[in-house]
Design an enzyme around this catalytic site. Structure first.
Site, PDB file in Angstrom:
ATOM      1  N   ARG A   1      12.423   5.337  12.601  1.00  0.00           N
ATOM      2  CA  ARG A   1      11.158   6.081  12.478  1.00  0.00           C
ATOM      3  C   ARG A   1      10.281   5.818  13.695  1.00  0.00           C
ATOM      4  NH1 ARG A   1       8.758   5.223   6.780  1.00  0.00           N
ATOM      5  NH2 ARG A   1       7.519   6.995   7.481  1.00  0.00           N
TER       6      ARG A   1
ATOM      7  N   PRO B   1       0.793  -1.220   0.000  1.00  0.00           N
ATOM      8  CA  PRO B   1       0.000   0.000   0.000  1.00  0.00           C
ATOM      9  C   PRO B   1       0.831   1.279   0.000  1.00  0.00           C
ATOM     10  CG  PRO B   1      -0.116  -1.059   2.142  1.00  0.00           C
ATOM     11  CD  PRO B   1       0.576  -2.009   1.216  1.00  0.00           C
ATOM     12  N   ASN B   2       0.322   2.221  -0.742  1.00  0.00           N
ATOM     13  CA  ASN B   2       0.842   3.586  -0.859  1.00  0.00           C
ATOM     14  C   ASN B   2       2.142   3.706  -1.645  1.00  0.00           C
ATOM     15  OD1 ASN B   2      -1.322   4.756   0.655  1.00  0.00           O
ATOM     16  ND2 ASN B   2      -0.367   3.902   2.470  1.00  0.00           N
TER      17      ASN B   2
ATOM     18  N   HIS C   1      12.558  -2.428   2.473  1.00  0.00           N
ATOM     19  CA  HIS C   1      11.973  -1.127   2.826  1.00  0.00           C
ATOM     20  C   HIS C   1      12.913  -0.029   2.361  1.00  0.00           C
ATOM     21  CE1 HIS C   1       8.767  -2.861   5.181  1.00  0.00           C
ATOM     22  NE2 HIS C   1       9.661  -3.701   5.656  1.00  0.00           N
TER      23      HIS C   1
ATOM     24  N   ARG D   1       4.891  11.156  -2.450  1.00  0.00           N
ATOM     25  CA  ARG D   1       4.605  10.978  -1.024  1.00  0.00           C
ATOM     26  C   ARG D   1       5.890  11.078  -0.212  1.00  0.00           C
ATOM     27  NH1 ARG D   1       3.859   5.499   2.166  1.00  0.00           N
ATOM     28  NH2 ARG D   1       3.319   6.355   4.199  1.00  0.00           N
TER      29      ARG D   1
ATOM     30  N   GLU E   1      12.238  -9.253   2.258  1.00  0.00           N
ATOM     31  CA  GLU E   1      11.533  -8.049   2.678  1.00  0.00           C
ATOM     32  C   GLU E   1      12.431  -6.845   2.413  1.00  0.00           C
ATOM     33  OE1 GLU E   1       9.794  -6.202   6.881  1.00  0.00           O
ATOM     34  OE2 GLU E   1      11.072  -7.973   6.921  1.00  0.00           O
TER      35      GLU E   1
ATOM     36  N   ASN F   1       8.071  -5.384  -0.678  1.00  0.00           N
ATOM     37  CA  ASN F   1       7.940  -4.235   0.215  1.00  0.00           C
ATOM     38  C   ASN F   1       6.477  -4.176   0.619  1.00  0.00           C
ATOM     39  OD1 ASN F   1       7.648  -1.795   1.502  1.00  0.00           O
ATOM     40  ND2 ASN F   1       9.016  -0.690   0.119  1.00  0.00           N
TER      41      ASN F   1
ATOM     42  N   ALA G   1       3.070  -0.472   4.991  1.00  0.00           N
ATOM     43  CA  ALA G   1       2.561  -0.470   6.365  1.00  0.00           C
ATOM     44  C   ALA G   1       2.031  -1.824   6.806  1.00  0.00           C
ATOM     45  CB  ALA G   1       1.479   0.592   6.514  1.00  0.00           C
TER      46      ALA G   1
ATOM     47  N   TYR H   1      11.027   8.823   1.334  1.00  0.00           N
ATOM     48  CA  TYR H   1      10.990   7.741   0.346  1.00  0.00           C
ATOM     49  C   TYR H   1      11.732   8.054  -0.954  1.00  0.00           C
ATOM     50  CZ  TYR H   1       7.402   6.061   3.499  1.00  0.00           C
ATOM     51  OH  TYR H   1       6.733   5.640   4.620  1.00  0.00           O
TER      52      TYR H   1
END
Length: 152
Positions: A110, A7-8, A103, A15, A101, A76, A79, A20
């Site tokens: 964060r 998502p996103n 990111h 964004r 995985e 990835n 969230a 990012y």
């Protein structure tokens, strides 16, 4: 090889570019395909904002892996990393399909809620905080696991 984004990530480039980066999802996918080709891999890319759709992709690639048609997944989960036991179970259910995985940002630097990953315990490995290079490193790692050359 599948590069799967959650998502996103369709909003990359607009964004929070300070977190990012300025690279769009289309540009990131093009880099992954080109890097994969240099490694002798065919790379498919897929993005969804829907957890169930991501699970279905993992299931499909798990079946393809069992039949020798897929080598692995660079994932990835966005969230969903921090919330989705369903994605954890999907990855565990398609073992031995290797899933790495990835990111873009360093999730450990964060917010505290981003420090836990439901994906890490069932992933072959995790690459965190290296921006787009993390995806390329994950492709190289999967190529090595499959016995292919890993230096483009």
């Amino acid at each position: 090889m599948l590069v799967l984004n959650g998502p996103n990530l369709n909003l990359l480039g607009t964004r929070e570019p300070g977190v990012y980066g300025a690279l769009t999802l289309a540009e990131l996918e093009a880099r992954c395909r080109a890097h994969g080709a240099a490694l002798g891999l065919q790379v498919e890319c897929f993005q969804s904002n829907h957890e169930g759709t991501l699970i279905e992709q993992i299931h499909a690639w798990g079946l393809a892996h069992r039949s020798g048609q897929a080598l692995g997944v660079v994932f990835n989960p966005g969230a969903y990393t921090h919330t989705s036991i369903a994605l954890h179970d999907a990855i565990k259910g398609v073992e031995p399909l290797p899933v790495i995985e990835v990111h873009l940002s360093n999730v450990h630097a964060r917010e505290a809620f981003r420090h836990h990953s439901w994906i890490a315990p069932v992933a072959a490995g995790s690459i965190i905080g290296l921006g787009p290079d993390g995806y390329l490193l994950a492709l190289e790692a999967l190529a090595r696991r499959a016995g292919l050359r890993s230096n483009p």
